[in-house]
Design a protein around this motif. Structure first.
Motif, PDB file in Angstrom:
ATOM      1  N   UNK A 231       0.901  -1.246   0.253  1.00 49.84           N
ATOM      2  CA  UNK A 231       0.033   0.112  -0.123  1.00 49.84           C
ATOM      3  C   UNK A 231       0.966   1.319   0.289  1.00 49.84           C
ATOM      4  N   UNK A 232       1.891   0.960   0.734  1.00 51.45           N
ATOM      5  CA  UNK A 232       2.938   2.481   0.913  1.00 51.45           C
ATOM      6  C   UNK A 232       3.578   2.805  -0.415  1.00 51.45           C
ATOM      7  N   UNK A 234       2.327   1.799  -3.334  1.00 51.79           N
ATOM      8  CA  UNK A 234       1.223   2.120  -4.453  1.00 51.79           C
ATOM      9  C   UNK A 234       1.004   3.661  -4.136  1.00 51.79           C
ATOM     10  N   UNK A 235       0.963   4.090  -2.745  1.00 52.53           N
ATOM     11  CA  UNK A 235       0.620   5.373  -2.571  1.00 52.53           C
ATOM     12  C   UNK A 235       1.634   6.370  -3.188  1.00 52.53           C
TER      13      UNK A 235
END
Lengths: 454, 454, 454, 454
Positions: A231-232, A234-235
């Motif tokens: 997620x990190x 992707x952000x």
């Protein structure tokens, strides 16, 4: 024609240019292989290891070569071919980066550690990406080269940047999945549980597919982040994409605006002229002359060309006028026998104009202000008297008209109309008299020439 | 009116234009059917086969026809109607492509092979897409045609490109699924397992739906790539989409900027004028005159029109002035009886201006610099003396004012204010005196006319 | 102040403006309720039916009213208040559309059919959307109103268009699902199988949520097309979205470019000046004067203001100059006692300029070219002799300087430097002499004034 | 150097600037913590509570400080250091907002309620976001600062806005889920059923991940709205995103257009010149001179620099000319011994130009119009006679040429060609004679200097 010091290569040497192009290819290879090795190749296959070392050696040769290549000083615009100055400039600017990006960290580590696949070592080998600055300066040069189409140069640059971003993020995202403790809770493992055992090709294509799905913001959702690490990443990637997409669109807009500028300006001018015509209910012949004149001005880019001439220094403008008009003016009957000195001065004061077919150049009864010489094409002399139109003659290339009005100070006796597309030189009356005044002999010859004709 | 050689068709012939429009329709049909046959029709139905052959024949006729159509030479701007030159030009440029795109590969293959559905044959039939270059040159022509709205011409062009891209990728993506060994692991098979048996209509709509979902980057994810082949195609398609979307946005931005340019310029000018007024605390009557003058300038596009006139050659400008102002100037009392020659010269030196209602044209006590003739509208003569305002008369269309100041060299005796929207001709004092000087008789007549009035 | 015919309403009447604003509110209500009724309300509740009929009646009143409202003729810019011409104009243009959009189809159908919910009837009631053309012309008017911020007017317009598109497509998509034979195979039925029984609010929010998810190309995929009808609608909607999004971005780009124009121009000018300074190694005091002068020009918008003045007709420019400068010039000692006529002419030839603090206005020993009068602020007279700087005096508002150089034709005796921000009038030497020449008495008075001071 | 009243801080004081930068940091902290506390921290941990109170106190100090900071009046551009006026200005503008945003609502509520987590209280603490107006005015200032790169300043501003939007919407969306009665039917609960018990870090990252997935319109769909409340929030957020994305793209386009402007203009000019050359078949030496002249003009930004000079007032232009050219003109042999007064006037009339190597400055036989003095570089004097080219000498920095033609009124005897890149002063013949006329002594000295050389 410029001699260089001993063992000095000119930066414009065609062999050196070829070498540079070859280096660009190696840079592209490095840019692709670097992130790929980082993510997918835990243990380097011996073939790739060999190729990497060869490429490294060639870059080492290039570093050595740079010490022998002259450079252009930015202040004096002169080529510097002094060995010492070349060396000082290179050592004080980019040498240290070039050296680091060429140092064979991987090979050396093998002496200490048999596997050589520690994360630190992998990061060090990413230093090779420094070489990409060459591509960036190549594009800066290509954009200024008018032999290449600006639109496509710019598109290829943007495509390269996009592909590199897609490749890097694909590799990095795969590496995160590869190193995650539980392979099932990763973006790829959720779909292909045994992903570590399948072929490299499928894994690479899947990673690229995810990467481009995210970059283009399509986001099918068949592959998506499953844990906090992903997620990190992707952000960060999506934030970067937002900027990249905006940059791509901005560039495309810029190119489109640039590309349609001419058509739009042409349309606007024609439209304004048409409205002007219809508002004032002009007769057909004036409308046709106006529109064909505007079309011709756009086709011959007369206005643009005049702007360039205005910016040039006087001596160059004189050279151009001399080259273009001297042969024609010398042959004109009215200037037969006058000194070359005078013709030279007349030529600098002349202007060339295009006239569309069936366009009036002079109207009968007008105050004479200019003398005309035909470069190409032909015109008719027409007199209107008592409502009827009578053709009095035709003037072709090399001929002169308007001279009677100008030299005898009488209103124009004829309307002059072009028969075909004509290029005509125009000489202002005031300029003509100013130049003639200085030499009385030439003035007499010109008046004799005119009298002889009449 | 221009005669052509025997058996030569002019490119502007209305019948030929109609034929060209008919050909465009056939091109559009070809562009749609080509990828569709390629992907969805394994065995061509006999109706479509027949239609294809008819279309092919018509294209063959068009090729033959091209040998009889004259063309405009790009250098001399003349129409070439020589059979040999037409043939040489066509054969050396596009003939070979046109011929290949018309060759009936499919029909010929039937002699050798009963089914005629090999991949090679299908690819050869894609050559028909070459015909699309006609559409591209049609749009290039339409964009320069001021009778059509630029915004909508451009939008239709972009829509056509988008629809064609969507159609092609839908067909191609379906073909990949169709030819994949395991139908279950395809983008369509994962949702509709027995997709090969359902109706053509559903399959086509589903393919188009997937295609446009991807193109617009919506990416619902209900249909998505399932195998490496599809992923590879998706990667290419999404990269292409990135470019296409940026191109669409760039074009739209260009059109919006172009469309709002006038409103924005109007706002900026009015706003700057308002700020100027409020900063200097102008009295109400000056503010109103300023703003109404600016509004009028934008409405009548006076500034644009002046720019066009400045670019035209002198003879056309004279023709325009003569057409617009000669009847009015001839009727003005002050020029009664003067020679037509003089009026002709005066007219070339005049300028027309619009004045809003209640706008001052001349201020009392001002130095006289111009003579005015009213084309339309009317003005009042006002004298301020001892603080009171006194109306001295009204001048209507055809009337002259400011002549006393100019000819007698005294400060203006009256303030002249427009009553309604007026178009007024202005003649500069210096220009007037320069022209009058040349003919003493006319000067006497003008002074007599003035004396008679006073 | 303009009288109208009997029973005629001026379009600028404040009461009529209020009525128009009230009509806009009703239009907005119609725009929202029309698609909503179409999709969600199979049987109209009696409250809505009543409100609809009231709204319809008000629109009928408005149609009647239009026959009594004067209009501005596009050619003569005059207000037409003739009943017959108003009626002819309205009947020949929009009357038929207005009448159709107000006709109570629904109410009439109730006489024939008790339910009144046939598809044909629903489509007829969509005619009410024609009323939206009023909103479009409202925005066209607001955009030209400089009291409103262009950026926000434009944003609200775009937002309205977007919201209307979202609302319409939400309603239409729901209607497709509602009418599909199998409710399970619809975009909403796949998620909420019993969707027809849940509350209207949830159904509407879900539809809007789907609509905006698609419009913004987010495309979560939780709600997506399930059957061919929905796919076809989605295809159309996504194509429309592509255009709408591009249009939104194009508009925003246009607004951003417009908004940052001033800052960018200021930066570019300052940057070019700074580079110029550093390239030529100017001393500190010249650099400071240059930069503060440029900053001041941008703050006071001097350049823009000059451009506006240049476009105005001569009489307005004279009025402005008279208003701004007459009181100051009259009080200047050098023009004491001269005729008002002369001052009036001088004033028209003057130009006002701002000078930053510590800026040189005149340099010692310079050739005199202008005479200056201080409007506001103050300046110092400095003489450099033998390397030392000596202040010779101070001139404040109303004072004159540079007159000695201009009238006596000697090089300027002092350097003049501003102490604070000053507005100074400048009068060109040539213009001054041209004006003085005409009146010998005034010239004598001016020379006497100068002698008295010296 | 400007003295202030007692206890007054200048806004340009370096200590105060530092304090302002420190306040910006605190503002950023407030902007981040405010929405975070609102959504994630039901009960404030004591550490954060302490930090919040310290930050609040510092803001209170800043409010007090503002009463002692002088400000620049917008009308007179003067610094106001009067305590009363400062206080009135602050109290009547922003004081009330600053006070509200600093009031310790949370602390005070603890006296009444032990937990202090009511929704009202949380909303009141959102007032702290008012502090963000400081960041906005910081960016407005930074954009005008030419020491910073405009592109990156603007990008950082846009990134900040984007990150703040992402953070706020993530917090708000989480809060909706947290407060929803059934945790299973929330966007996060549908994926992580026990989400309230997992670590704060994972919840925050997941919320940010959802937020950015939506903002960039990627919309994977792994996290999506599950109930009506979330749908409503999503609708608003997506509408906002549409605007924000358009704004980002608009800004990027603006920056790209601005950035590529120079390259594009350079390409266009060179291309137009090349076409002009090839259309007229110029000889090689003219082409080279043209292109190198244009390249040089772009490199030295001569045209831009001239534009700046034209806008400056006369006195500054004189100062610049004096600084740049006085030392060179004084040393020129032709002006040896003339009065400083005359040189001073000559210098104001001169213009500096760059010439590329091998460029013609004067052509033999040309009418002399200018006198040249070399600032740097060197030129050759070449005479063509009888077809052969003969070098007559070389003039280096400080040398004069063209003076014989101008002063003796004979055609130029030599062609003057630059050897290297040269900066040359040009003095127009008319201007020279106008200035010399005024002083007969200096004219004699100049003619003597010329005679001595010949």
């Amino acid at each position: 024609t410029i001699k260089h010091g001993k063992h000095i290569i000119s930066p414009n040497d065609p062999h050196y240019r070829l070498w540079e192009m070859f280096m660009i290819l190696l840079v592209l290879y490095s840019a692709w292989i670097c992130p790929f090795e980082f993510a997918f190749l835990k243990y380097l296959p011996s073939e790739i290891f060999l190729v990497d070392n060869i490429v490294n050696s060639i870059f080492a040769i290039d570093i050595t070569l740079t010490f022998f290549v002259a450079y252009v000083d930015h202040k004096s615009y002169l080529l510097v071919d002094n060995h010492k100055r070349i060396a000082i400039r290179y050592l004080s600017t980019w040498f240290i980066f070039d050296a680091c990006s060429t140092f064979p960290f991987h090979t050396i580590s093998l002496f200490f550690n048999r596997h050589g696949n520690s994360l630190g070592l992998q990061l060090l080998s990413m230093l090779r990406l420094w070489r990409l600055h060459r591509v960036s300066s190549l594009f800066a040069r290509l954009e200024k080269d008018i032999r290449l189409n600006y639109f496509w140069t710019r598109c290829i640059k943007l495509l390269s940047v996009t592909l590199f971003a897609v490749h890097c993020s694909a590799c990095f995202n795969y590496m995160i999945a590869e190193r995650y403790p539980d392979p099932k809770i990763t973006w790829i493992g959720a779909v292909i549980p045994n992903f570590k055992e399948i072929s490299l090709w499928i894994r690479y294509v899947t990673a690229i597919y995810w990467s481009i799905t995210t970059l283009t913001t399509t986001g099918y959702g068949d592959l998506h982040a499953e844990n906090t690490r992903e997620m990190l990443f992707d952000i960060c990637y999506m934030l970067f994409n937002l900027g990249l997409t905006a940059y791509l669109i901005g560039n495309m807009t810029n190119l489109v605006v640039h590309g349609t500028y001419c058509t739009k300006k042409f349309r606007d001018t024609i439209q304004a002229a048409s409205e002007f015509v219809s508002r004032n209910k002009f007769p057909k012949h004036i409308e046709e002359q106006m529109l064909s004149d505007i079309c011709l001005k756009f086709k011959t880019e007369e206005l643009k060309q005049q702007k360039i001439l205005d910016c040039l220094p006087k001596a160059i403008r004189s050279s151009i006028a001399k080259h273009l008009f001297l042969p024609i003016v010398q042959k004109a009957y009215i200037f037969q026998g006058v000194s070359l000195n005078l013709i030279f001065q007349l030529v600098s004061a002349m202007q060339a104009e295009y006239f569309a077919p069936n366009e009036d150049v002079i109207l009968q009864k007008e105050t004479p202000t200019d003398l005309y010489i035909i470069v190409s094409g032909s015109v008719e002399m027409i007199a209107y008297s008592g409502g009827t139109e009578q053709v009095h003659g035709k003037v072709t290339a090399g001929g002169v008209f308007g001279e009677i009005g100008v030299l005898c100070k009488v209103p124009q006796p004829f309307t002059i109309k072009t028969i075909e597309l004509s290029q005509i030189l125009r000489l202002d009356r005031t300029a003509l008299f100013d130049i003639i005044q200085e030499s009385k002999e030439d003035a007499t010859i010109i008046m004799q020439n005119l009298n002889q004709k009449l």
